[in-house]
Design a protein around this motif. Structure first.
Motif, PDB file in Angstrom:
ATOM      1  N   PRO A 252       0.828  -1.209   0.000  1.00 15.77           N
ATOM      2  CA  PRO A 252       0.000   0.000   0.000  1.00 15.77           C
ATOM      3  C   PRO A 252       0.863   1.261   0.000  1.00 15.77           C
ATOM      4  N   SER A 253       0.384   2.261  -0.691  1.00 18.25           N
ATOM      5  CA  SER A 253       1.019   3.580  -0.677  1.00 18.25           C
ATOM      6  C   SER A 253       0.683   4.251   0.652  1.00 18.25           C
ATOM      7  N   PRO A 254       1.251   5.422   0.940  1.00 22.60           N
ATOM      8  CA  PRO A 254       0.833   6.137   2.151  1.00 22.60           C
ATOM      9  C   PRO A 254      -0.673   6.370   2.199  1.00 22.60           C
ATOM     10  N   LEU A 255      -1.268   6.662   1.057  1.00 21.46           N
ATOM     11  CA  LEU A 255      -2.727   6.827   0.989  1.00 21.46           C
ATOM     12  C   LEU A 255      -3.414   5.508   1.359  1.00 21.46           C
ATOM     13  N   GLY A 256      -2.900   4.397   0.823  1.00 18.14           N
ATOM     14  CA  GLY A 256      -3.467   3.096   1.134  1.00 18.14           C
ATOM     15  C   GLY A 256      -3.306   2.728   2.598  1.00 18.14           C
ATOM     16  N   GLN A 257      -2.170   3.085   3.185  1.00 21.82           N
ATOM     17  CA  GLN A 257      -1.936   2.783   4.595  1.00 21.82           C
ATOM     18  C   GLN A 257      -2.924   3.531   5.494  1.00 21.82           C
ATOM     19  N   VAL A 258      -3.233   4.753   5.131  1.00 20.34           N
ATOM     20  CA  VAL A 258      -4.230   5.518   5.895  1.00 20.34           C
ATOM     21  C   VAL A 258      -5.596   4.848   5.782  1.00 20.34           C
ATOM     22  N   ALA A 259      -5.927   4.364   4.583  1.00 23.99           N
ATOM     23  CA  ALA A 259      -7.198   3.654   4.393  1.00 23.99           C
ATOM     24  C   ALA A 259      -7.257   2.407   5.269  1.00 23.99           C
ATOM     25  N   ILE A 260      -6.130   1.700   5.368  1.00 16.68           N
ATOM     26  CA  ILE A 260      -6.064   0.508   6.226  1.00 16.68           C
ATOM     27  C   ILE A 260      -6.285   0.886   7.683  1.00 16.68           C
ATOM     28  N   LEU A 261      -5.612   1.936   8.133  1.00 17.28           N
ATOM     29  CA  LEU A 261      -5.773   2.371   9.526  1.00 17.28           C
ATOM     30  C   LEU A 261      -7.234   2.690   9.819  1.00 17.28           C
ATOM     31  N   ARG A 262      -7.864   3.449   8.927  1.00 18.20           N
ATOM     32  CA  ARG A 262      -9.280   3.798   9.151  1.00 18.20           C
ATOM     33  C   ARG A 262     -10.140   2.545   9.235  1.00 18.20           C
ATOM     34  N   ALA A 263      -9.865   1.577   8.370  1.00 23.71           N
ATOM     35  CA  ALA A 263     -10.650   0.349   8.369  1.00 23.71           C
ATOM     36  C   ALA A 263     -10.447  -0.447   9.645  1.00 23.71           C
ATOM     37  N   VAL A 264      -9.192  -0.529  10.099  1.00 20.10           N
ATOM     38  CA  VAL A 264      -8.893  -1.266  11.330  1.00 20.10           C
ATOM     39  C   VAL A 264      -9.605  -0.603  12.522  1.00 20.10           C
ATOM     40  N   LEU A 265      -9.516   0.704  12.611  1.00 20.92           N
ATOM     41  CA  LEU A 265     -10.126   1.404  13.733  1.00 20.92           C
ATOM     42  C   LEU A 265     -11.652   1.349  13.677  1.00 20.92           C
ATOM     43  N   SER A 266     -12.208   1.259  12.486  1.00 22.25           N
ATOM     44  CA  SER A 266     -13.674   1.181  12.380  1.00 22.25           C
ATOM     45  C   SER A 266     -14.197  -0.174  12.814  1.00 22.25           C
ATOM     46  N   ALA A 267     -13.308  -1.194  12.791  1.00 22.52           N
ATOM     47  CA  ALA A 267     -13.735  -2.558  13.121  1.00 22.52           C
ATOM     48  C   ALA A 267     -13.234  -3.032  14.474  1.00 22.52           C
ATOM     49  N   ILE A 268     -12.393  -2.263  15.101  1.00 21.69           N
ATOM     50  CA  ILE A 268     -11.753  -2.737  16.322  1.00 21.69           C
ATOM     51  C   ILE A 268     -12.698  -2.655  17.511  1.00 21.69           C
TER      52      ILE A 268
END
Length: 268
Positions: A252-268
């Motif tokens: 993932p690019s930096p943009l993709g990494q931010v998307a991953i973080l948001r997804a993880v936090l939305s499901a945690i």
């Protein structure tokens, strides 16, 4: 070595999670010198690039904290003083601009006495992660996030295409890792299904380097992780926007990494 190549090398070559280094607490400054000597680079330049990448993560984390969904996700974590979160993974998490690095910056902003340690290593398979078990237990984590499997389905050999780890072995490794962390370490373990890859690009290195990915292997990996942990955070269907990946279609690019973080936090 040109500056772009040096930055990419340092971005992904975090050796603090190599079992021997992690066990003895080898400092990043010492690893910088080792990396510089090995790659024929100036140690000060290596440290400077690492510092710049860390600064980018801090700035991004401060901006993300202002997003309501991110703040809500951190609140749902119910962080307590003394909370010790460990992230176990491969290059997707080891990336010095990764979702895990962002989380490591965000958590102390919410609970100053809580911390996140990223013990991720580029190329790591689930089999290799088991070798980190005693180190993980020694960290006395309260919770562990595990994102593994992308390198399990890595193929080696342009002609042979030998898969690194079979599906049954991946399942066995993940179960063993969870048992070790929960029983010996007393930690809560949550698995994260790796994010999608670009099927048009991940196989292009087959003839160049002999190391490649077959996108058809990924559904089986998703099924294995979800079987091991039905509550796994599943990133496999994460909506992918333009620019989500780096040129290899895998990282993932930096943009993709931010998307991953948001997804993880939305499901945690």
């Amino acid at each position: 070595m040109d500056s772009d190549l040096m930055t990419r090398l340092i971005r992904y070559a975090d050796l603090t999670a190599w079992p021997a280094f992690a066990a003895f607490g080898v400092r990043e400054e010492e690893i910088d010198r080792l990396l510089a000597t090995t790659a024929g680079l100036d140690a000060a330049a290596v440290a400077g690039v690492r510092s710049d990448l860390s600064g980018r993560v801090r700035s991004a984390a401060r901006a993300l904290l202002g997003e309501r969904p991110v703040a809500a996700g951190l609140h749902r974590m119910a962080l307590r003083p003394g909370e010790r979160v460990v992230v176990v993974g491969d290059s997707i998490s080891a990336d010095r601009l990764s979702w895990a690095r962002l989380l490591a910056e965000l958590v102390p902003m919410v609970e100053p006495d809580a911390s996140v340690e990223v013990l991720a290593l580029s190329g790591r398979t689930s089999s290799e992660a088991l070798a980190l078990g005693p180190v993980l237990v020694s960290r006395v984590p309260t919770r562990v996030l595990v994102m593994l499997g992308t390198n399990d389905v890595r193929r080696e050999g342009a002609t042979t295409g030998i898969r690194m780890v079979s599906a049954s072995e991946t399942a066995r490794n993940l179960r063993a890792l969870r048992l070790l962390l929960e029983t010996d370490g007393g930690a809560r373990v949550r698995f994260v299904v790796p994010p999608p890859v670009d099927p048009a690009r991940v196989g292009l290195t087959r003839e160049i380097t002999g190391e490649w990915w077959d996108a058809s292997d990924l559904p089986e990996l998703v099924a294995v992780v979800r079987e091991v942990d039905p509550e796994a955070i599943d990133l496999s269907r994460l909506p992918v926007r333009p620019g989500f990946w780096e040129d290899d279609g895998l990282h993932p690019s930096p943009l993709g990494q931010v998307a991953i973080l948001r997804a993880v936090l939305s499901a945690i």
